[in-house]
Design a protein around this motif. Sequence first.
Motif, PDB file in Angstrom:
ATOM      1  N   SER A 181       0.634  -1.324   0.001  1.00 38.21           N
ATOM      2  CA  SER A 181       0.258   0.348  -0.076  1.00 38.21           C
ATOM      3  C   SER A 181       1.187   1.279  -0.093  1.00 38.21           C
ATOM      4  N   LEU A 182       1.654   0.967  -0.596  1.00 43.44           N
ATOM      5  CA  LEU A 182       2.998   2.492  -1.141  1.00 43.44           C
ATOM      6  C   LEU A 182       2.029   3.343  -1.344  1.00 43.44           C
ATOM      7  N   LYS A 183       1.095   3.323  -2.641  1.00 35.87           N
ATOM      8  CA  LYS A 183       0.706   4.398  -2.902  1.00 35.87           C
ATOM      9  C   LYS A 183      -0.265   5.420  -2.143  1.00 35.87           C
ATOM     10  N   VAL A 184      -0.287   4.608  -0.779  1.00 31.31           N
ATOM     11  CA  VAL A 184      -1.567   4.480   0.203  1.00 31.31           C
ATOM     12  C   VAL A 184      -0.862   5.739   1.033  1.00 31.31           C
ATOM     13  N   GLU A 185       0.234   5.179   1.570  1.00 33.38           N
ATOM     14  CA  GLU A 185       1.175   5.556   2.328  1.00 33.38           C
ATOM     15  C   GLU A 185       2.265   7.071   2.047  1.00 33.38           C
ATOM     16  N   ARG A 186       2.071   6.951   0.709  1.00 34.21           N
ATOM     17  CA  ARG A 186       2.654   7.953  -0.181  1.00 34.21           C
ATOM     18  C   ARG A 186       1.676   9.174  -0.139  1.00 34.21           C
ATOM     19  N   ALA A 187       0.559   8.753  -0.132  1.00 34.73           N
ATOM     20  CA  ALA A 187      -0.647   9.971  -0.098  1.00 34.73           C
ATOM     21  C   ALA A 187      -0.306  10.284   0.804  1.00 34.73           C
ATOM     22  N   ILE A 188      -0.723   9.745   1.891  1.00 35.31           N
ATOM     23  CA  ILE A 188      -0.392  10.156   3.383  1.00 35.31           C
ATOM     24  C   ILE A 188       0.685  11.403   3.677  1.00 35.31           C
ATOM     25  N   ASP A 191       1.841  13.013   1.211  1.00 34.58           N
ATOM     26  CA  ASP A 191       1.824  13.878   0.493  1.00 34.58           C
ATOM     27  C   ASP A 191       2.949  14.134  -0.295  1.00 34.58           C
ATOM     28  N   LEU A 192       3.618  12.862  -1.015  1.00 34.81           N
ATOM     29  CA  LEU A 192       4.626  13.283  -1.297  1.00 34.81           C
ATOM     30  C   LEU A 192       4.362  12.355  -3.203  1.00 34.81           C
ATOM     31  N   THR A 193       5.666  12.920  -4.120  1.00 37.29           N
ATOM     32  CA  THR A 193       4.801  12.698  -5.366  1.00 37.29           C
ATOM     33  C   THR A 193       6.151  11.557  -5.227  1.00 37.29           C
ATOM     34  N   GLN A 194       5.870  10.497  -6.010  1.00 41.32           N
ATOM     35  CA  GLN A 194       6.770   9.111  -6.550  1.00 41.32           C
ATOM     36  C   GLN A 194       7.923   9.646  -6.594  1.00 41.32           C
ATOM     37  N   GLY A 195       8.251  11.372  -7.807  1.00 38.36           N
ATOM     38  CA  GLY A 195      10.011  11.336  -7.481  1.00 38.36           C
ATOM     39  C   GLY A 195      10.470  12.339  -6.208  1.00 38.36           C
ATOM     40  N   GLU A 196       9.719  12.644  -5.478  1.00 37.82           N
ATOM     41  CA  GLU A 196       9.813  12.822  -3.945  1.00 37.82           C
ATOM     42  C   GLU A 196      10.350  12.260  -3.226  1.00 37.82           C
ATOM     43  N   LEU A 197       9.286  11.056  -3.188  1.00 37.73           N
ATOM     44  CA  LEU A 197      10.090   9.438  -2.512  1.00 37.73           C
ATOM     45  C   LEU A 197      11.011   9.064  -3.072  1.00 37.73           C
ATOM     46  N   VAL A 219      16.731  -3.148   1.947  1.00 39.64           N
ATOM     47  CA  VAL A 219      17.282  -2.351   2.129  1.00 39.64           C
ATOM     48  C   VAL A 219      16.330  -1.619   2.122  1.00 39.64           C
ATOM     49  N   LEU A 220      15.905  -1.231   0.678  1.00 40.35           N
ATOM     50  CA  LEU A 220      14.322  -0.458   0.658  1.00 40.35           C
ATOM     51  C   LEU A 220      13.260  -0.788   1.405  1.00 40.35           C
ATOM     52  N   ALA A 221      12.629  -1.333   2.236  1.00 38.34           N
ATOM     53  CA  ALA A 221      11.635  -1.692   2.480  1.00 38.34           C
ATOM     54  C   ALA A 221      11.608  -1.339   4.088  1.00 38.34           C
ATOM     55  N   LEU A 222      13.366  -1.089   4.022  1.00 42.81           N
ATOM     56  CA  LEU A 222      13.400  -0.943   5.600  1.00 42.81           C
ATOM     57  C   LEU A 222      13.376   0.533   5.792  1.00 42.81           C
ATOM     58  N   LYS A 223      13.955   1.385   4.084  1.00 43.34           N
ATOM     59  CA  LYS A 223      14.269   2.736   4.268  1.00 43.34           C
ATOM     60  C   LYS A 223      12.627   3.820   4.194  1.00 43.34           C
ATOM     61  N   LEU A 224      11.726   2.684   3.883  1.00 43.69           N
ATOM     62  CA  LEU A 224      10.792   3.175   3.456  1.00 43.69           C
ATOM     63  C   LEU A 224       9.674   2.636   4.403  1.00 43.69           C
ATOM     64  N   ALA A 225      10.125   1.490   5.403  1.00 42.02           N
ATOM     65  CA  ALA A 225       8.887   1.706   7.118  1.00 42.02           C
ATOM     66  C   ALA A 225       9.440   3.261   7.810  1.00 42.02           C
ATOM     67  N   ARG A 226      10.762   3.555   7.739  1.00 39.11           N
ATOM     68  CA  ARG A 226      11.550   4.157   8.657  1.00 39.11           C
ATOM     69  C   ARG A 226      10.926   5.999   7.955  1.00 39.11           C
ATOM     70  N   LEU A 227      10.993   6.204   6.960  1.00 38.70           N
ATOM     71  CA  LEU A 227      10.237   7.177   6.453  1.00 38.70           C
ATOM     72  C   LEU A 227       8.771   7.110   7.096  1.00 38.70           C
ATOM     73  N   PHE A 228       8.087   6.217   6.541  1.00 42.77           N
ATOM     74  CA  PHE A 228       6.367   6.305   7.294  1.00 42.77           C
ATOM     75  C   PHE A 228       6.033   5.989   8.824  1.00 42.77           C
ATOM     76  N   GLY A 229       6.917   6.241   9.591  1.00 40.98           N
ATOM     77  CA  GLY A 229       6.957   5.422  10.970  1.00 40.98           C
ATOM     78  C   GLY A 229       5.930   4.606  10.783  1.00 40.98           C
ATOM     79  N   LYS A 230       6.406   3.523  10.056  1.00 40.47           N
ATOM     80  CA  LYS A 230       6.070   2.230   9.887  1.00 40.47           C
ATOM     81  C   LYS A 230       6.616   1.152   9.859  1.00 40.47           C
ATOM     82  N   PRO A 231       5.937   0.047  11.039  1.00 37.03           N
ATOM     83  CA  PRO A 231       6.516  -1.592  10.380  1.00 37.03           C
ATOM     84  C   PRO A 231       6.723  -1.700   9.139  1.00 37.03           C
TER      85      PRO A 231
END
Lengths: 66, 66
Positions: free
Chosen positions: B4-11, B13-19, B43-55
Motif C-alpha cells: 500500500s505504498l501509494k496510500v502511504e505516499r498519499a498520507i 503527500d509525496l510524488t513518486q519522484g519526491e519519494l 534495505v529499500l523496505a526498511l528505508k520506507l518503513a523509517r520514512l513512514f514511521g511504520k513497520p
Amino acid sequence: MKNSLKVERAIMDLTQGELADKIGVSRQTIHAIEAGKYVPSTVLALKLARLFGKPVEAFFMLESTD
Amino acid sequence: MKNSLKVERAIMDLTQGELADKIGVSRQTIHAIEAGKYVPSTVLALKLARLFGKPVEAFFMLESTD
DNA sequence: ACTTTTTGTAAAGTTTATTTTACTTTTTGA
DNA sequence: TCAAAAAGTAAAATAAACTTTACAAAAAGT
C-alpha cells in the motif's frame, strides 16, 4: 545491512538447512544472508518475520552505509 | 506481495519522484513497486518503513502465491 | 578417535531488481 | 482550456539475489 538471523535461528533451534526448507530457499541462501553476503528480498524477510513471530525490524537493521 | 505504498505516499503527500529522492532510488523503481512489477530489497523496505514511521509489515503483505 | 551433522566456501548459471533514457497519458491548477 | 506537473509505460543495460553442485572445515555425538 546487519542482521541477527543466526540468533533468531538459535532461539528456534533450527539448522541453516531446516530454516531454508521452512522458508523455501536453498541452504546457501540462508548462509549468505547470515554472512552478510547479500540482502534478501522483502518477501524473504517477511517470511522470516512470520516464522520468528517478530517484525522485520527486529532482526534486520539498516546501517549508515545503506 | 501486495503493498500500500501509494496510500502511504498519499498520507505523506509525496510524488513518486519526491519519494524516490528521499529513499535514494529512481522514480521508475517507486512506480514499478507500486505497480507490483517487482518486490524491493529489504534495505529499500526498511528505508520506507523509517520514512513512514511504520513497520514493514504495515505496507508490505505476503500473499498465498509468495 | 571416529562418524555424522552442520557450517563455510566457491564457481557457474538463472532470475529478478534497479537504472537510465525517453516518450505518452493523465491529472492538476491557473 | 492550456500549460505544467505527475504518473504510466517500455526497452536496453547493469547489478544483485538466488540456485545448484560440490567439496572442505568445524562441531557435536557416540
